[in-house]
Design an enzyme around this catalytic site. Structure first.
Site, mmCIF file in Angstrom:
data_model
loop_
_atom_site.group_PDB
_atom_site.id
_atom_site.type_symbol
_atom_site.label_atom_id
_atom_site.label_comp_id
_atom_site.label_asym_id
_atom_site.label_seq_id
_atom_site.Cartn_x
_atom_site.Cartn_y
_atom_site.Cartn_z
ATOM 1 N N ARG A 43 -12.861 -10.936 -19.581
ATOM 2 C CA ARG A 43 -13.079 -10.759 -18.216
ATOM 3 C C ARG A 43 -14.152 -9.754 -17.875
ATOM 4 N NH1 ARG A 43 -10.414 -14.657 -18.184
ATOM 5 N NH2 ARG A 43 -8.383 -15.116 -17.356
ATOM 6 N N TYR A 70 -3.412 -18.731 -4.612
ATOM 7 C CA TYR A 70 -4.084 -17.766 -4.402
ATOM 8 C C TYR A 70 -5.690 -17.767 -4.092
ATOM 9 C CZ TYR A 70 -6.592 -13.287 -4.658
ATOM 10 O OH TYR A 70 -7.507 -12.095 -4.802
ATOM 11 N N PHE A 119 -8.813 -6.138 3.418
ATOM 12 C CA PHE A 119 -8.245 -5.883 2.232
ATOM 13 C C PHE A 119 -6.690 -6.244 2.120
ATOM 14 C CE2 PHE A 119 -11.665 -2.780 2.551
ATOM 15 C CZ PHE A 119 -12.124 -2.785 1.268
ATOM 16 N N GLY A 122 -2.581 -20.739 -16.105
ATOM 17 C CA GLY A 122 -3.544 -20.435 -15.187
ATOM 18 C C GLY A 122 -4.693 -19.397 -15.668
ATOM 19 N N GLY A 151 0.855 -1.319 0.093
ATOM 20 C CA GLY A 151 0.049 -0.097 0.002
ATOM 21 C C GLY A 151 0.766 1.173 0.181
HETATM 22 N N1 UFG Z 1 -3.321 -10.044 -20.056
HETATM 23 C C1 UFG Z 1 -2.706 -9.780 -21.360
HETATM 24 N N2 UFG Z 1 -1.400 -9.230 -21.202
HETATM 25 C C2 UFG Z 1 -0.744 -8.560 -20.094
HETATM 26 C C3 UFG Z 1 -1.525 -8.626 -18.830
HETATM 27 C C4 UFG Z 1 -2.924 -9.437 -18.793
HETATM 28 O O1 UFG Z 1 -3.083 -10.235 -22.280
HETATM 29 O O2 UFG Z 1 0.462 -7.927 -20.287
HETATM 30 C C5 UFG Z 1 -4.420 -10.699 -20.046
HETATM 31 C C6 UFG Z 1 -4.535 -11.830 -19.274
HETATM 32 O O3 UFG Z 1 -4.099 -13.023 -19.576
HETATM 33 C C7 UFG Z 1 -5.986 -11.766 -18.697
HETATM 34 C C8 UFG Z 1 -6.449 -10.521 -18.680
HETATM 35 O O4 UFG Z 1 -5.429 -9.775 -19.520
HETATM 36 O O5 UFG Z 1 -6.545 -12.744 -19.799
HETATM 37 C C9 UFG Z 1 -6.605 -9.825 -17.352
HETATM 38 O O6 UFG Z 1 -5.454 -9.879 -16.659
HETATM 39 P P1 UFG Z 1 -5.080 -9.274 -15.465
HETATM 40 O O7 UFG Z 1 -3.751 -9.554 -15.003
HETATM 41 O O8 UFG Z 1 -5.318 -7.912 -15.678
HETATM 42 O O9 UFG Z 1 -6.341 -9.872 -14.464
HETATM 43 P P2 UFG Z 1 -6.566 -11.290 -14.059
HETATM 44 O O10 UFG Z 1 -7.718 -11.793 -14.730
HETATM 45 O O11 UFG Z 1 -5.413 -12.415 -14.461
HETATM 46 O O12 UFG Z 1 -6.743 -11.329 -12.473
HETATM 47 C C10 UFG Z 1 -7.776 -11.131 -11.793
HETATM 48 C C11 UFG Z 1 -7.375 -10.206 -10.474
HETATM 49 C C12 UFG Z 1 -6.739 -11.459 -9.532
HETATM 50 C C13 UFG Z 1 -7.578 -12.772 -9.502
HETATM 51 C C14 UFG Z 1 -7.746 -13.217 -10.701
HETATM 52 C C15 UFG Z 1 -8.819 -14.480 -10.916
HETATM 53 O O13 UFG Z 1 -6.501 -9.296 -10.694
HETATM 54 O O14 UFG Z 1 -6.563 -10.952 -8.281
HETATM 55 O O15 UFG Z 1 -8.521 -12.145 -11.869
HETATM 56 O O16 UFG Z 1 -8.672 -14.997 -12.223
HETATM 57 F F1 UFG Z 1 -7.060 -13.720 -8.985
#
Ligand code: UFG
Length: 327
Positions: free
Chosen positions: A220, A140, A72, A282, A36
């Site tokens: 997403r 996680y 949080f 993942g 933070g």
């Molecule tokens: N992505 C890219 N390029 C990047 C970064 C991300 O293509 O440089 C894609 C990822 O593959 C994913 C999407 O963008 O498909 C979103 O990725 P994020 O990392 O922004 O978010 P996530 O969906 O991986 O993660 C979120 C939350 C986590 C949680 C997760 C659960 O941030 O805390 O969802 O799936 F655990």
């Protein structure tokens, strides 16, 4: 109420703090500032401390006559949890159990917990209702699920009143422009794409374009961080002893990686070069919330419904704070 916001100097926590103060609550922020930022919280409200420090927490809760705790303070990166699960179990499970014990000792029985879509794993259905079996596929997600289960037991045995709020993809920033997302290193899609627009990165890599989705990239449910903050306030007001509320927080609308990049191009006016890379381990193809329960239980309706609106608020923050918080 007197509310202790544990992890209130982080991204979602700092937005919740602002909302709680706006609603007239007396808020204290407990944070070790490991992830933070001092600049994310109002002057004079920060108590620096560790979540694992039970005696300190008891002291703080008694001194400030705390009525409710919002929690949080967790590590929240899937990849990191796979590489160093011990760190995740220690911080997200053991420290959180210390916090719950401290609450029992200090006779604080209202709790709002940050849970996650990662507790569902790869559910293979869309949208995802809360009744979907929770089968996390990474440490996680497991750590968050362990605490959800503990909370159900604590509610039954000790009369705890709690809400477990399962966030989908938190995004955006307060439209005021002075608080926002600042992770180091950054791994989330929207900040990375905006860093390309700022010239801090040359390009964004799309992690896979062979998913079974409309354009082949992952889908997403991006939910504005201020909408998450609103849900925390509403959940706090609905807590009942011995009862748990487990709620998805998302918009119900899916957006692909390509659509996010397009939105960032529109909002910033920058071309934003993108290339295709391999899939990231993942990543489920699609995670979209069925949030009807939050609407029914809390009367919660997300205010930021368009992706461009969400991205605009994030852009304002990143453009005006290219290096994030000063501390
Ligand atoms: N992505 C890219 N390029 C990047 C970064 C991300 O293509 O440089 C894609 C990822 O593959 C994913 C999407 O963008 O498909 C979103 O990725 P994020 O990392 O922004 O978010 P996530 O969906 O991986 O993660 C979120 C939350 C986590 C949680 C997760 C659960 O941030 O805390 O969802 O799936 F655990």
């Amino acid at each position: 109420m007197n509310i202790l916001v544990v992890g209130g100097a982080g991204y979602v926590g700092s937005h919740a703090v602002r909302r709680l103060i706006g609603a007239g609550h007396c808020v204290w922020i407990y944070d070790n500032l490991s992830r933070g930022h001092r600049g994310a919280v109002p002057e004079g409200r920060l108590i620096e401390g560790e979540v694992a420090d039970g005696p300190r927490l008891i002291e703080v809760m008694k001194e400030h006559r705390i009525d409710a705790v919002m929690h949080f303070a967790a590590y929240a990166l899937v990849n990191e949890s796979v590489v160093d699960p011990a760190m995740y179990y220690r911080n997200n499970v053991i420290a959180t159990l210390e916090l719950l014990d401290a609450m029992r000792q200090a006779k604080v029985e209202r709790f709002v917990f940050s849970s996650t879509t990662a507790t569902y794993g790869e559910p293979g259905l869309s949208p995802i209702p809360e009744t979907t079996p929770q089968q996390p596929i990474n440490p996680y997600g497991f750590t968050k699920l362990v605490i959800e289960r503990a909370l159900a037991d604590y509610a039954a045995a000790y009369g705890f009143a709690y809400a477990a709020l399962r966030y989908f993809n938190a995004a955006g920033a307060d439209p005021a422009g002075d608080i926002g997302e600042d992770h180091d290193p950054e791994s989330h899609l929207i900040p990375i794409v905006l860093q390309v627009a700022l010239g801090q990165r040359e390009q964004v890599t799309i992690f896979g374009e062979d998913y079974p989705t409309a354009d082949g990239t992952c889908v997403r449910d991006y939910i504005h961080v201020c909408d998450l903050a609103d849900a925390h306030l509403l959940a706090l007001e609905r807590l009942q002893p011995g009862r748990g509320l487990c709620l998805n927080l998302g918009t119900g609308r899916g957006t692909s990686v390509r659509e996010i990049i397009e939105s960032c191009r529109r909002v910033t006016g920058h071309p934003i070069p993108a290339s295709i890379g391999p899939r990231r381990a993942g990543d489920p193809p699609e995670l979209v919330a069925d949030s009807r329960r939050a609407k029914e239980e809390l009367g919660w309706v997300p205010q930021f419904t368009e992706v461009d609106e969400i991205v605009s608020t994030a852009w304002r923050w990143h453009r005006d704070h290219p290096r994030g918080y000063p501390n």
